[in-house]
Design a protein around this motif. Sequence first.
Motif, short mmCIF file in Angstrom:
data_model
loop_
_atom_site.label_atom_id
_atom_site.label_comp_id
_atom_site.label_asym_id
_atom_site.label_seq_id
_atom_site.Cartn_x
_atom_site.Cartn_y
_atom_site.Cartn_z
N PHE A 215 -7.29 2.11 -7.72
CA PHE A 215 -6.12 1.77 -6.90
C PHE A 215 -6.52 0.85 -5.74
O PHE A 215 -5.85 -0.14 -5.46
CB PHE A 215 -5.49 3.07 -6.37
CG PHE A 215 -4.39 2.89 -5.37
CD1 PHE A 215 -3.07 2.70 -5.78
CD2 PHE A 215 -4.66 2.92 -4.00
CE1 PHE A 215 -2.05 2.55 -4.85
CE2 PHE A 215 -3.64 2.77 -3.06
CZ PHE A 215 -2.34 2.58 -3.50
N VAL B 226 -1.18 6.75 -9.60
CA VAL B 226 -1.62 6.98 -8.21
C VAL B 226 -0.67 6.26 -7.29
O VAL B 226 -0.34 5.10 -7.54
CB VAL B 226 -3.01 6.35 -7.94
CG1 VAL B 226 -3.57 6.83 -6.61
CG2 VAL B 226 -3.97 6.59 -9.07
N TRP B 227 -0.24 6.91 -6.24
CA TRP B 227 0.48 6.20 -5.19
C TRP B 227 0.32 6.95 -3.86
O TRP B 227 -0.16 8.09 -3.84
CB TRP B 227 1.96 5.98 -5.55
CG TRP B 227 2.82 7.20 -5.51
CD1 TRP B 227 3.62 7.61 -4.48
CD2 TRP B 227 2.98 8.17 -6.56
NE1 TRP B 227 4.26 8.77 -4.83
CE2 TRP B 227 3.91 9.13 -6.08
CE3 TRP B 227 2.46 8.32 -7.84
CZ2 TRP B 227 4.29 10.23 -6.85
CZ3 TRP B 227 2.83 9.41 -8.61
CH2 TRP B 227 3.74 10.35 -8.12
N ALA C 12 -9.53 7.25 -10.11
CA ALA C 12 -8.23 6.56 -10.10
C ALA C 12 -7.97 5.93 -8.73
O ALA C 12 -7.45 4.81 -8.64
CB ALA C 12 -7.12 7.54 -10.47
N MET C 13 -8.35 6.65 -7.67
CA MET C 13 -8.18 6.09 -6.32
C MET C 13 -9.05 4.85 -6.14
O MET C 13 -8.61 3.86 -5.54
CB MET C 13 -8.52 7.14 -5.27
CG MET C 13 -8.21 6.66 -3.84
SD MET C 13 -9.08 7.63 -2.58
CE MET C 13 -10.78 7.06 -2.81
N CYS D 235 -9.36 11.96 -10.35
CA CYS D 235 -8.45 11.47 -9.30
C CYS D 235 -9.19 10.49 -8.39
O CYS D 235 -8.63 9.46 -7.99
CB CYS D 235 -7.91 12.64 -8.47
SG CYS D 235 -6.74 13.68 -9.38
N PHE E 7 -2.33 10.85 -0.87
CA PHE E 7 -2.31 10.26 -2.21
C PHE E 7 -1.69 11.24 -3.20
O PHE E 7 -1.99 12.43 -3.16
CB PHE E 7 -3.73 9.94 -2.68
CG PHE E 7 -4.33 8.72 -2.05
CD1 PHE E 7 -5.10 8.82 -0.90
CD2 PHE E 7 -4.13 7.46 -2.59
CE1 PHE E 7 -5.67 7.70 -0.31
CE2 PHE E 7 -4.69 6.33 -2.02
CZ PHE E 7 -5.45 6.45 -0.86
N GLU E 8 -0.89 10.70 -4.09
CA GLU E 8 -0.28 11.50 -5.17
C GLU E 8 -0.88 11.06 -6.49
O GLU E 8 -1.05 9.85 -6.73
CB GLU E 8 1.24 11.29 -5.22
CG GLU E 8 1.96 11.50 -3.90
CD GLU E 8 2.11 12.98 -3.54
OE1 GLU E 8 1.98 13.82 -4.46
OE2 GLU E 8 2.37 13.28 -2.36
N TYR E 9 -1.17 12.00 -7.34
CA TYR E 9 -1.75 11.73 -8.64
C TYR E 9 -0.95 12.48 -9.71
O TYR E 9 -0.63 13.66 -9.53
CB TYR E 9 -3.21 12.22 -8.70
CG TYR E 9 -4.10 11.60 -7.65
CD1 TYR E 9 -4.83 10.44 -7.93
CD2 TYR E 9 -4.22 12.16 -6.38
CE1 TYR E 9 -5.66 9.87 -6.97
CE2 TYR E 9 -5.03 11.59 -5.41
CZ TYR E 9 -5.75 10.45 -5.71
OH TYR E 9 -6.55 9.88 -4.75
#
Lengths: 137, 137, 137, 137
Positions: free
Chosen positions: A36, A79-80, A32-33, A29, A91-93
Amino acid sequence: MPFTTRITVRFGDCDPAGLVYYPTLFHYCHVAMEEFFAARCGAEYARLVSAERLGFPTVNARAEFFEPFVYGDAAEIDVWVSRVGRTSVTFEYRLRRAADGRPCASATLVQVCMNLDERRAVPVPEYLRLAFESGAE
Amino acid sequence: MPFTTRITVRFGDCDPAGLVYYPTLFHYCHVAMEEFFAARCGAEYARLVSAERLGFPTVNARAEFFEPFVYGDAAEIDVWVSRVGRTSVTFEYRLRRAADGRPCASATLVQVCMNLDERRAVPVPEYLRLAFESGAE
Amino acid sequence: MPFTTRITVRFGDCDPAGLVYYPTLFHYCHVAMEEFFAARCGAEYARLVSAERLGFPTVNARAEFFEPFVYGDAAEIDVWVSRVGRTSVTFEYRLRRAADGRPCASATLVQVCMNLDERRAVPVPEYLRLAFESGAE
Amino acid sequence: MPFTTRITVRFGDCDPAGLVYYPTLFHYCHVAMEEFFAARCGAEYARLVSAERLGFPTVNARAEFFEPFVYGDAAEIDVWVSRVGRTSVTFEYRLRRAADGRPCASATLVQVCMNLDERRAVPVPEYLRLAFESGAE
């Protein structure tokens, strides 16, 4: 629209049960951030840390693991940002197996904008707030 | 009474912000659980994995991080079981800084009893259920 | 011709000195080897491990670290096989900073072909030997 | 007399082959060095890094792995300094299985004394030189 990135499961990510060791899923995660930030925020996380001395340490984590990732898998991660507070960002994963799209895990992480030298929460910079909100669902 | 174990923060556990990289805090919880099995369950987790082919992968995680651990700290971790289901166990973790006892993090992890060869949930063995319940608060 | 792959340095790879924690550089070599297997040997390392129960654990390592990788860098890694014995393979790794091509590290790792169930050395399969030798300099 | 410390192999240290992932053995050496600093040098490595801004990154590594560590093992690690140069120190590590004393690995790491702010080699402080030499074989 969520940002999506892909992470290949590595031999060293897996435990003697053959599954990705679950703390490593939180590392995924974080990776991924970082992607992002580079893709959506006009800011390498590395530059943020070194030049602006800002970071986003996690203060709250909720996660569900539906199916294990195993060695040989690749993870696709959405990711958003679902919420931007004054000094915090949520943050959502969503993690799914790349081969068949099956959902494997989801996580909601509240991360606080921190001045790394003074180690205290500071307001989210405006240019990041805008980027976070435009990336929100 | 909760079981307590101590983990020294290592150089390699910390990130460029000087804080313990937060996925590593979940690794600390796993280490604490391994110590809990050895001390309270009459079962080395290693033997469980290799001889009985049982493991307890995490299916649900909730955690709060109040204060960061930094390099030079040691963590004292309380571990106990708050609920034993048919095939799942809920572990509670409280992490505090050893030097001053300040609470740094807490985590609630639901872990499922899994047959590692078939990768499916199986009932918690009776001797473990008894050990878990006697260790419950 | 050596095989080349690229690895982005991640926040969690770096230590409080801001440098990639040096054991992680060996992890990078392993990741590069996994990519080499997929690209040059017609064999995902994951499939080798799970289906053929073969692995290549390291028995001898020599490495030099000329310049540190820091957060924000990407590593370009050359991988090739310099020697194939009956049961062992010598992998060579050259790591340089992607941005400016500066050499940062080199490693020579002797890895033994192991039957993972019996944990003993076995002859390198012929199709891998051919692939290793064609990739040799 | 070498300094000896003990490290329990953790679930998350092991790979899908059930062996300690070999980069993690270098992490074990680093942990042993941190214990060595605390026990023999009158200096927590953490304090060195944060207060004096000194570190000892590795510039040269040689290692042999005779027998794998597996999950369930504990490692006993001898550490000593075999040579102190003006700006570098050579650390020796011997790793054996705690249960039966069998040698599993050895490593010789040349580590350079670095000013972490300027990222350049600096002379080894006199009090550390004395501690290193008294701990030498």
